[in-house]
Scaffold this motif. Structure first.
Motif, PDB file in Angstrom:
ATOM      1  N   LEU A  46     -12.943  -5.435   8.752  1.00 32.82           N
ATOM      2  CA  LEU A  46     -11.549  -5.089   9.187  1.00 32.82           C
ATOM      3  C   LEU A  46     -10.727  -4.070   7.765  1.00 32.82           C
ATOM      4  CD1 LEU A  46     -10.660  -7.837  11.046  1.00 32.82           C
ATOM      5  CD2 LEU A  46     -10.994  -5.522  12.129  1.00 32.82           C
ATOM      6  N   LEU A  47      -9.904  -3.868   7.653  1.00 30.56           N
ATOM      7  CA  LEU A  47      -9.163  -2.939   6.291  1.00 30.56           C
ATOM      8  C   LEU A  47      -7.625  -3.321   7.077  1.00 30.56           C
ATOM      9  CD1 LEU A  47     -11.948  -0.960   6.627  1.00 30.56           C
ATOM     10  CD2 LEU A  47      -9.910   0.629   5.962  1.00 30.56           C
ATOM     11  N   LEU A  48      -7.603  -4.001   5.359  1.00 33.01           N
ATOM     12  CA  LEU A  48      -5.734  -4.725   6.174  1.00 33.01           C
ATOM     13  C   LEU A  48      -4.893  -3.527   6.155  1.00 33.01           C
ATOM     14  CD1 LEU A  48      -5.927  -7.614   3.107  1.00 33.01           C
ATOM     15  CD2 LEU A  48      -6.512  -7.479   5.443  1.00 33.01           C
ATOM     16  N   ASN A  49      -4.485  -3.586   6.551  1.00 32.92           N
ATOM     17  CA  ASN A  49      -3.425  -3.002   7.440  1.00 32.92           C
ATOM     18  C   ASN A  49      -1.693  -2.712   6.191  1.00 32.92           C
ATOM     19  OD1 ASN A  49      -2.260  -1.112   8.780  1.00 32.92           O
ATOM     20  ND2 ASN A  49      -0.310  -2.547   9.439  1.00 32.92           N
ATOM     21  N   GLY A  50      -1.517  -1.547   5.800  1.00 27.59           N
ATOM     22  CA  GLY A  50      -0.379  -1.574   4.854  1.00 27.59           C
ATOM     23  C   GLY A  50      -0.426  -1.544   3.486  1.00 27.59           C
ATOM     24  N   VAL A  51      -1.205  -2.331   2.814  1.00 27.09           N
ATOM     25  CA  VAL A  51      -2.159  -2.160   1.529  1.00 27.09           C
ATOM     26  C   VAL A  51      -2.867  -1.583   1.410  1.00 27.09           C
ATOM     27  CG1 VAL A  51      -1.045  -4.574   1.703  1.00 27.09           C
ATOM     28  CG2 VAL A  51      -3.755  -4.482   1.552  1.00 27.09           C
ATOM     29  N   ASP A  52      -3.629  -1.417  -0.321  1.00 25.02           N
ATOM     30  CA  ASP A  52      -4.553  -1.099  -0.409  1.00 25.02           C
ATOM     31  C   ASP A  52      -5.102  -1.188  -2.342  1.00 25.02           C
ATOM     32  OD1 ASP A  52      -6.670   0.429  -0.810  1.00 25.02           O
ATOM     33  OD2 ASP A  52      -5.656   2.853  -0.640  1.00 25.02           O
ATOM     34  N   CYS A  53      -5.724  -1.820  -2.323  1.00 25.53           N
ATOM     35  CA  CYS A  53      -6.889  -2.903  -3.498  1.00 25.53           C
ATOM     36  C   CYS A  53      -6.841  -2.047  -4.123  1.00 25.53           C
ATOM     37  CB  CYS A  53      -6.679  -4.404  -3.463  1.00 25.53           C
ATOM     38  SG  CYS A  53      -6.409  -6.133  -2.698  1.00 25.53           S
ATOM     39  N   PRO A 116       1.405   3.466   1.182  1.00 27.95           N
ATOM     40  CA  PRO A 116       2.530   4.924   1.290  1.00 27.95           C
ATOM     41  C   PRO A 116       2.733   4.875   2.833  1.00 27.95           C
ATOM     42  CG  PRO A 116       0.855   5.976  -0.125  1.00 27.95           C
ATOM     43  CD  PRO A 116      -0.248   4.509   0.386  1.00 27.95           C
ATOM     44  N   SER A 117       2.598   3.880   3.416  1.00 28.78           N
ATOM     45  CA  SER A 117       3.411   4.325   4.735  1.00 28.78           C
ATOM     46  C   SER A 117       3.583   2.459   5.405  1.00 28.78           C
ATOM     47  CB  SER A 117       2.322   4.823   6.113  1.00 28.78           C
ATOM     48  OG  SER A 117       1.436   3.647   5.933  1.00 28.78           O
ATOM     49  N   ALA A 118       3.692   1.831   4.476  1.00 30.12           N
ATOM     50  CA  ALA A 118       4.037   0.311   4.482  1.00 30.12           C
ATOM     51  C   ALA A 118       5.557   0.580   5.184  1.00 30.12           C
ATOM     52  CB  ALA A 118       3.740  -0.504   3.296  1.00 30.12           C
ATOM     53  N   ASP A 119       5.479  -1.007   5.598  1.00 27.24           N
ATOM     54  CA  ASP A 119       7.110  -0.953   5.690  1.00 27.24           C
ATOM     55  C   ASP A 119       8.031  -1.317   4.616  1.00 27.24           C
ATOM     56  OD1 ASP A 119       6.504  -4.107   5.535  1.00 27.24           O
ATOM     57  OD2 ASP A 119       6.154  -4.103   7.135  1.00 27.24           O
ATOM     58  N   LYS A 120       9.112  -1.503   4.691  1.00 26.61           N
ATOM     59  CA  LYS A 120      10.250  -2.225   3.653  1.00 26.61           C
ATOM     60  C   LYS A 120       9.568  -3.056   3.007  1.00 26.61           C
ATOM     61  CE  LYS A 120      13.481   0.158   5.759  1.00 26.61           C
ATOM     62  NZ  LYS A 120      15.138   0.442   6.566  1.00 26.61           N
ATOM     63  N   GLU A 140       0.488  -0.173 -17.654  1.00 27.66           N
ATOM     64  CA  GLU A 140       1.978   0.887 -17.536  1.00 27.66           C
ATOM     65  C   GLU A 140       1.873   1.315 -16.266  1.00 27.66           C
ATOM     66  OE1 GLU A 140       5.540   3.155 -18.815  1.00 27.66           O
ATOM     67  OE2 GLU A 140       4.318   1.253 -19.671  1.00 27.66           O
ATOM     68  N   ASP A 141       1.117   2.429 -16.248  1.00 26.30           N
ATOM     69  CA  ASP A 141       0.291   3.338 -14.882  1.00 26.30           C
ATOM     70  C   ASP A 141      -0.582   3.513 -14.275  1.00 26.30           C
ATOM     71  OD1 ASP A 141       1.823   5.378 -13.027  1.00 26.30           O
ATOM     72  OD2 ASP A 141       1.509   6.614 -14.268  1.00 26.30           O
ATOM     73  N   PRO A 142      -0.419   2.312 -13.653  1.00 30.26           N
ATOM     74  CA  PRO A 142      -2.423   1.981 -12.540  1.00 30.26           C
ATOM     75  C   PRO A 142      -2.332   2.917 -11.652  1.00 30.26           C
ATOM     76  CG  PRO A 142      -1.055   0.346 -12.588  1.00 30.26           C
ATOM     77  CD  PRO A 142       0.165   1.049 -13.078  1.00 30.26           C
ATOM     78  N   THR A 143      -3.196   3.737 -11.799  1.00 27.39           N
ATOM     79  CA  THR A 143      -4.155   5.125 -10.934  1.00 27.39           C
ATOM     80  C   THR A 143      -3.972   3.980  -9.468  1.00 27.39           C
ATOM     81  OG1 THR A 143      -5.206   6.086 -12.225  1.00 27.39           O
ATOM     82  CG2 THR A 143      -5.592   5.995 -10.565  1.00 27.39           C
ATOM     83  N   PRO A 144      -3.614   4.320  -8.287  1.00 26.58           N
ATOM     84  CA  PRO A 144      -3.783   4.076  -6.758  1.00 26.58           C
ATOM     85  C   PRO A 144      -4.954   4.336  -6.766  1.00 26.58           C
ATOM     86  CG  PRO A 144      -1.572   5.245  -7.034  1.00 26.58           C
ATOM     87  CD  PRO A 144      -2.570   5.828  -8.735  1.00 26.58           C
ATOM     88  N   PRO A 145      -5.354   3.480  -5.327  1.00 29.78           N
ATOM     89  CA  PRO A 145      -6.485   3.952  -5.568  1.00 29.78           C
ATOM     90  C   PRO A 145      -6.932   4.458  -4.906  1.00 29.78           C
ATOM     91  CG  PRO A 145      -6.341   1.835  -4.326  1.00 29.78           C
ATOM     92  CD  PRO A 145      -5.230   1.879  -4.910  1.00 29.78           C
ATOM     93  N   TRP A 146      -6.707   5.612  -3.769  1.00 27.05           N
ATOM     94  CA  TRP A 146      -6.325   6.683  -3.137  1.00 27.05           C
ATOM     95  C   TRP A 146      -6.600   8.142  -3.951  1.00 27.05           C
ATOM     96  CZ3 TRP A 146      -2.343   3.692  -2.160  1.00 27.05           C
ATOM     97  CH2 TRP A 146      -1.130   3.979  -2.955  1.00 27.05           C
ATOM     98  N   VAL A 147      -5.408   8.103  -5.124  1.00 29.88           N
ATOM     99  CA  VAL A 147      -6.239   8.557  -6.358  1.00 29.88           C
ATOM    100  C   VAL A 147      -7.381   8.536  -7.430  1.00 29.88           C
ATOM    101  CG1 VAL A 147      -5.059   9.494  -8.355  1.00 29.88           C
ATOM    102  CG2 VAL A 147      -3.673   9.243  -6.936  1.00 29.88           C
TER     103      VAL A 147
END
Length: 160
Positions: A46-53, A116-120, A140-147
């Motif tokens: 399972l991958l956790l929905n709406g979040v990315d570590c 990016p598609s997570a709820d408010k 300061e500006d961590p790199t998101p895992p998808w990048v």
């Protein structure tokens, strides 16, 4: 008749992409990926929905994995399935006894990005963690895992 039965099985099948079930967490692959045993003792990834570590190799990746292990490893949890992502991975919310939401706790602790598609709600948890400089937001500006994954793919040697 066979066609109708096949359609019913496809629609209602084994509940593998939607629904709720109890499971025991048997492995934490990374901060937002776990393996569980369902009631039939089948292993489900399972991958956790709406979040990315953070990905392995990124700052805070080990901390995110350790956090997830502490929260759920070898524990019985409730899994709420949300379908699959574009690669076929099952997406889930993981609830602990008492209703604590693992997905939310990772973001609140600054150990995961709101997808990016997570709820408010999840986005607001991220903004709060960012404002308080928690976890990965200490830089300061961590790199998101998808990048990060895209950068790693671009730097990989090309086959001949």
């Amino acid at each position: 008749m066979f066609s109708l039965l096949f359609t019913i099985l496809l629609l209602f099948g084994d509940g593998s992409t939607s629904g709720t079930f109890s499971a025991k967490v048997i492995k934490v692959v990374d901060g937002n990926t776990i393996e569980v045993h369902n009631s039939d003792k089948e292993v489900v990834l399972l991958l956790l929905n709406g979040v990315d570590c953070p990905e392995p190799g990124q700052p805070a990746a080990d901390h995110a994995k350790a956090f997830t292990e502490k929260m759920v490893l070898k524990k019985k949890v409730t899994i709420v399935l949300h379908g699959k992502d574009r690669w076929g991975n099952k997406l889930a919310t993981v609830l602990l006894n008492g209703g604590t939401n693992l997905n939310h706790e990772l973001v609140k602790s600054g150990l995961a990005w709101a997808h990016p598609s997570a709820d408010k709600t999840v986005v607001s948890f991220q903004e709060e963690a960012k404002a308080n400089k928690l976890g990965l937001w200490q830089t300061e500006d961590p790199t998101p895992p998808w990048v990060y994954k895209r950068q790693q793919t671009m730097m990989a040697p090309k086959g001949r």
